[in-house]
Design a protein around this motif. Structure first.
Motif: not given
Length: 401
Positions: A230, A236, A265-266, A293, A296-297, A300, A303, A305
């Motif tokens: 990251i 994400y 991409t994670l 989250h 890591v967010m 990014a 995201a 999700h």
């Protein structure tokens, strides 16, 4: 004050309650949290007890399809809800709290509180029990049906409680209570940011838009490989507890769309919402079953999700543009709301995920970047737990000696 917290559901239903429990303990209150098994939430330092129900196992068994849930209602859903309803009553009786705070799934909570002679407060991550003319009850429709009809959609929660009359009678018998009907809550707390959702004008004063309940940020050491990944731009992708349809096809669509745009991409597989087959692995893909989250967010660029309330708020606080792939419940509401607010591309229903639909959304991300950064700045000083504690303390009155 002794506060009893009871919640049910997946990780997103448990995490806010655990965060509030820590905040209330720090404020000097005695708190007990009753919750389902295997939520994946950190409970260290908390007085936490099991409800004897496992929603993760139920989702693994039947996914998130409402049709499957209806078909397996007696064999799967009802036994889980019986454990929740009856064991909630037992837990509250044994703890003898001053205040009872609970998730809307805990349909026995009002009768328990009335039997104990204490106030009860319903806590919801999305407004499903507080009728308004402003929008239909999340989980019913994303269309605005007009003021009066919008209000009618909120009767769904009452109908849901009616499906568990036998279990409510069993809870009442456990308490020695004479009836299963109960009083209205002393307060309703909606753990949503007023920056994301304006408070409807027709809500009564007893309904409080507190802001999200999140634990104080702690920078725990990330896995070395994840931390290295990251450190460079990435997207994400994770669907939390959602498990429906073809998870491998979703994983392939996301990776193909990202690779076509040279995006790393994670992938967070969660409870099975995404699967990555071996032939797709490479230096541009990092796969893990979970990731913090809050850490890591912010790194990014976008995201992807499911649109659960918790993930929506975490992405918003990070200033990260969401690409919402809704499955069930309130997720379509959040996906459409973010798009209407100019914060996200149009939501992509999970059955329509493809390299093309994900790619189109990724191409649109730069359009929303500045709006999300501005939103994050407005949300930065929010403290939903502090607001909620003020509500609880104003609701509670010491018992007469």
């Amino acid at each position: 004050m002794k506060i009893m917290l009871i919640t049910a559901g997946s990780r997103g239903d448990v995490e806010p309650f655990a965060a509030f429990a820590r905040g209330a303990q720090a404020a000097g209150h005695k708190v007990r949290l009753a919750l389902p098994d295997n939520s994946g939430v950190d409970l260290s330092g908390l007085d936490a007890i099991s409800l004897g129900a496992d929603f993760s196992a139920m989702i693994a068994d039947q996914g998130v399809s409402p049709l499957t849930a209806m078909r397996s209602f007696r064999s799967t859903v009802k036994p889980v809800m019986r454990a929740v309803i009856v064991n909630s009553a037992r837990a509250a009786r044994d703890f003898a709290p001053d205040v009872l705070m609970y998730h809307p799934k805990i349909v026995s909570a009002p009768l328990v509180a009335d039997h104990l002679g204490i106030p009860h407060i319903v806590v919801e991550a999305v407004p499903v029990t507080a009728p308004t003319r402003a929008f239909a009850a999340p989980g019913t429709t994303t269309a605005s049906l007009g003021g009066a009809v919008n209000r009618l959609t909120y009767q769904a929660m009452g109908a849901a409680a009616g499906m568990f009359r036998e279990e409510l009678s069993e809870a009442a018998a456990l308490l020695g209570a004479s009836a299963t009907s109960a009083s209205a809550p002393a307060a309703t707390m909606v753990t949503v940011s007023p920056q994301l959702l304006a408070r409807p004008d027709d809500w009564p004063e007893s309904v409080h838009l507190t802001g999200p309940w999140t634990a104080p940020a702690t920078e725990r050491a990330l896995d070395t490989a994840l931390a290295e990944f990251i450190a460079e731009p990435f997207v994400y992708a994770g669907f939390g507890s959602m498990a429906a349809g073809n998870a491998a096809a979703r994983g392939r669509a996301i990776i193909e769309a990202a690779r076509a745009r040279s995006i790393r991409t994670l992938i967070v597989t969660g409870w099975g919402g995404i699967e990555v087959t071996e032939d797709l692995l490479g230096a541009d893909i990092f796969v893990t079953d979970s990731a913090p989250h809050a850490q890591v967010m912010p790194q990014a660029t976008a995201a992807i999700h499911h649109g659960g309330a918790g993930t929506v708020h975490t992405a918003a606080r990070a200033g990260t543009t969401s690409i919402v792939v809704p499955f069930i419940a309130d997720q379509p509401f959040w996906g459409k709301h973010l798009h209407r607010a100019g914060l996200a591309p149009k939501p992509i229903p999970y059955r329509r995920v493809s390299a093309n639909t994900i790619g189109t959304a990724l191409d649109a991300v730069p359009v929303y970047a500045s709006a999300n950064r501005a939103l994050a700045e407005r949300m930065a000083d929010e403290n939903g737990i502090t607001v909620a504690l003020e509500v609880v303390e104003s609701t509670w009155r010491p018992r007469a000696q």
